[in-house]
Design a protein around this motif. Sequence first.
Motif, PDB file in Angstrom:
ATOM      1  N   ASN A 148      59.580  16.213  35.468  1.00 50.52           N
ATOM      2  CA  ASN A 148      58.967  17.453  35.025  1.00 50.52           C
ATOM      3  C   ASN A 148      57.453  17.267  35.123  1.00 50.52           C
ATOM      4  O   ASN A 148      56.991  16.376  35.844  1.00 50.52           O
ATOM      5  N   SER A 149      56.688  18.049  34.410  1.00 51.92           N
ATOM      6  CA  SER A 149      55.223  17.940  34.506  1.00 51.92           C
ATOM      7  C   SER A 149      54.586  18.094  33.132  1.00 51.92           C
ATOM      8  O   SER A 149      53.719  18.934  32.920  1.00 51.92           O
ATOM      9  N   ILE A 150      55.005  17.248  32.194  1.00 51.32           N
ATOM     10  CA  ILE A 150      54.497  17.407  30.828  1.00 51.32           C
ATOM     11  C   ILE A 150      53.065  16.900  30.690  1.00 51.32           C
ATOM     12  O   ILE A 150      52.350  17.311  29.777  1.00 51.32           O
ATOM     13  N   GLY A 151      52.630  15.999  31.565  1.00 50.37           N
ATOM     14  CA  GLY A 151      51.262  15.509  31.540  1.00 50.37           C
ATOM     15  C   GLY A 151      50.912  14.729  30.281  1.00 50.37           C
ATOM     16  O   GLY A 151      51.765  14.425  29.440  1.00 50.37           O
ATOM     17  N   ASP A 152      49.626  14.438  30.125  1.00 52.23           N
ATOM     18  CA  ASP A 152      49.166  13.667  28.971  1.00 52.23           C
ATOM     19  C   ASP A 152      49.363  14.423  27.663  1.00 52.23           C
ATOM     20  O   ASP A 152      49.699  13.828  26.632  1.00 52.23           O
ATOM     21  N   GLU A 153      49.133  15.741  27.683  1.00 51.15           N
ATOM     22  CA  GLU A 153      49.300  16.519  26.449  1.00 51.15           C
ATOM     23  C   GLU A 153      50.740  16.504  25.965  1.00 51.15           C
ATOM     24  O   GLU A 153      51.014  16.403  24.774  1.00 51.15           O
ATOM     25  N   GLY A 154      51.662  16.610  26.897  1.00 51.22           N
ATOM     26  CA  GLY A 154      53.069  16.537  26.532  1.00 51.22           C
ATOM     27  C   GLY A 154      53.432  15.175  25.995  1.00 51.22           C
ATOM     28  O   GLY A 154      54.164  15.040  25.007  1.00 51.22           O
ATOM     29  N   ALA A 155      52.924  14.127  26.653  1.00 55.12           N
ATOM     30  CA  ALA A 155      53.192  12.762  26.198  1.00 55.12           C
ATOM     31  C   ALA A 155      52.594  12.516  24.816  1.00 55.12           C
ATOM     32  O   ALA A 155      53.188  11.835  23.971  1.00 55.12           O
ATOM     33  N   LEU A 156      51.419  13.076  24.582  1.00 58.06           N
ATOM     34  CA  LEU A 156      50.777  12.942  23.279  1.00 58.06           C
ATOM     35  C   LEU A 156      51.625  13.595  22.187  1.00 58.06           C
ATOM     36  O   LEU A 156      51.821  13.014  21.108  1.00 58.06           O
ATOM     37  N   ALA A 157      52.142  14.789  22.479  1.00 64.42           N
ATOM     38  CA  ALA A 157      52.975  15.485  21.495  1.00 64.42           C
ATOM     39  C   ALA A 157      54.249  14.709  21.202  1.00 64.42           C
ATOM     40  O   ALA A 157      54.660  14.554  20.043  1.00 64.42           O
ATOM     41  N   LEU A 158      54.895  14.203  22.246  1.00 63.78           N
ATOM     42  CA  LEU A 158      56.115  13.421  22.055  1.00 63.78           C
ATOM     43  C   LEU A 158      55.829  12.139  21.276  1.00 63.78           C
ATOM     44  O   LEU A 158      56.649  11.688  20.472  1.00 63.78           O
ATOM     45  N   SER A 159      54.666  11.570  21.513  1.00 65.22           N
ATOM     46  CA  SER A 159      54.273  10.362  20.789  1.00 65.22           C
ATOM     47  C   SER A 159      54.188  10.621  19.292  1.00 65.22           C
ATOM     48  O   SER A 159      54.649   9.809  18.472  1.00 65.22           O
ATOM     49  N   GLU A 160      53.615  11.750  18.926  1.00 63.90           N
ATOM     50  CA  GLU A 160      53.529  12.107  17.513  1.00 63.90           C
ATOM     51  C   GLU A 160      54.915  12.309  16.912  1.00 63.90           C
ATOM     52  O   GLU A 160      55.184  11.923  15.774  1.00 63.90           O
ATOM     53  N   ALA A 161      55.792  12.937  17.691  1.00 60.76           N
ATOM     54  CA  ALA A 161      57.150  13.172  17.209  1.00 60.76           C
ATOM     55  C   ALA A 161      57.885  11.862  16.970  1.00 60.76           C
ATOM     56  O   ALA A 161      58.629  11.710  15.992  1.00 60.76           O
ATOM     57  N   LEU A 162      57.688  10.904  17.860  1.00 60.60           N
ATOM     58  CA  LEU A 162      58.386   9.624  17.748  1.00 60.60           C
ATOM     59  C   LEU A 162      57.955   8.824  16.525  1.00 60.60           C
ATOM     60  O   LEU A 162      58.675   7.938  16.067  1.00 60.60           O
ATOM     61  N   LYS A 163      56.798   9.152  15.994  1.00 62.79           N
ATOM     62  CA  LYS A 163      56.360   8.462  14.777  1.00 62.79           C
ATOM     63  C   LYS A 163      57.194   8.879  13.576  1.00 62.79           C
ATOM     64  O   LYS A 163      57.329   8.127  12.612  1.00 62.79           O
ATOM     65  N   ALA A 164      57.768  10.087  13.663  1.00 63.91           N
ATOM     66  CA  ALA A 164      58.586  10.590  12.554  1.00 63.91           C
ATOM     67  C   ALA A 164      60.081  10.482  12.838  1.00 63.91           C
ATOM     68  O   ALA A 164      60.881  10.297  11.927  1.00 63.91           O
TER      69      ALA A 164
END
Length: 544
Positions: A148-164
């Motif tokens: 897909n094409s989530i880019g850095d912003e998408g990866a950043l959002a997923l990173s925050e989610a993975l913390k919880a």
Amino acid sequence: MKTIHITLTQDHIKLLSLRPRRSSCLQKLTYEVKAQWIGVIELQGLVNSLKTGAPLTILNLRDGSIKDEGALALSEVLKVNTSLTTLDLGYNSVGDVGAQALSEALKANATLATLDLWDNSIEKEGALALSEALKVNTSLATLNLGYNSIGDEGALALSEALKANATLTTLDLWDNSIEKEGAQALSETLEVNATLTTLTLGNNRIRKEGALALSEALKEEALALSEALKVNTSLTTLDLSNNRIQKEGAQALSEALKANATLTTLILCHNSIEKEEALALSEALKVNTSLTTLDLNESSIGKEGAQALSEALKANATLTTLNLCHSSIEKEEALALSEALKVNTTLTTLDLWYNSIGDEGALALAKALKINTSLTTLELGNNRIQKEGALVLSEALKVNTSLTTLNLRSNSIGDEGALALSEALKANATLTDLTLGGNSIGKEGALALSEALKVNTSLTTLALWYNSIGDEGAQALSEALKVNTSLTTLSLSNNRIQKEGAQALSEALKVNTSLTTLALWYNLIGEADLAISEALKENAIFTQ
């Protein structure tokens, strides 16, 4: 627990509305629907059935035309459905709108464990929505967002989610235009996340800066790297293939491996790993106690790199799989690896496909095989091995007691090499899979192999595709099949077999009791296929 797996065409989707009568042995009914057969009307019928409680656990709608409208409809189902555990929507162009709808469903759903959204034109907005869902979802264990094409912003959002999130164990972000910022964000997440075991970041644009950040999550301290992965105790698989991590990135990962005690699989293929990086990885392998798989496919480690890895293998006690295919390995490098195999007791798979070890390299490996007792799979395809190499490998097989798979495809061993291997098969009792496709083997080689099959009781797969055994070779193999009771797969595609050879094989099939797969593609059997069809009616176990 018994499961009935049913694949439905669009004409039979209405069966989903049927209620199977309960019995003592039927506890779960699983349906799989192929997306390319489903239109708008059929999809709506499927959705309605799911709302009424059809006992569906696996729904495969891959490669269809679901798009965002279909995703919206399925999302409404997921909000109330309590049986579905796997939903495959790969290749469906659901886009950000579809991803947002599915995200809302994930907030309410408590049973879905696997969601595949591979190649769905999802960008950052879709990733943001999915990330919000992951913060509250308690069932999803696998999320595939590859291509897909989530880019850095998408990866950043997923990173925050993975913390919880405390349930996701596998996250696939292959080819998502993620660069160093996204990699750094994911690295910070690995400091606190305790459930993720597999992270795929292949074919992104992480490069050395991203690799440095990820390395922080794999080690306690090295150079100027942070402490990120020093505290991570869950990640077992890291795929960084095709990311241009370069020398500094590879060296940082190597330092990380010296301290990390949980990572078992590291994939660095297509990363231009050269001798200096190989040297660093080798030093790490000498002390690392967790890594079992190292993939360096398409590297250029050179003689010094191969020697360094060989020295590491002499000390390492955990690595079981080493992939060095397409890595410019020649006879000198093969010699170094062979010396390591003489003392290493843990490596089970060595992949050297598409190198240039030649007969001299084969000789070195053959000497090692006479001593080694742990290697089970050796891949030597496309290595310029000729009859002399096959001869020495054959001698090794006569005494080796561990190797189960030997792949010699696309070499030039010829009839003499096949004859030597045939003699080895008469004595060997452990080899189960032998691939000799593309080796200029003619009828004489096939005759020799046939004689071996009459006495060998361990070989289950023999691949002879793209040779020239002809009708005489096929007839000889047919005679062997009449008495052999172990071979299950025989590949004879592209072998100049005509009517007489096919008829002989059909006669063998009438009495053979073990063969389940016979490949005859690209031959000239003509009407003899009818004879084979008739023979199959008498053979109760054949599958193909």
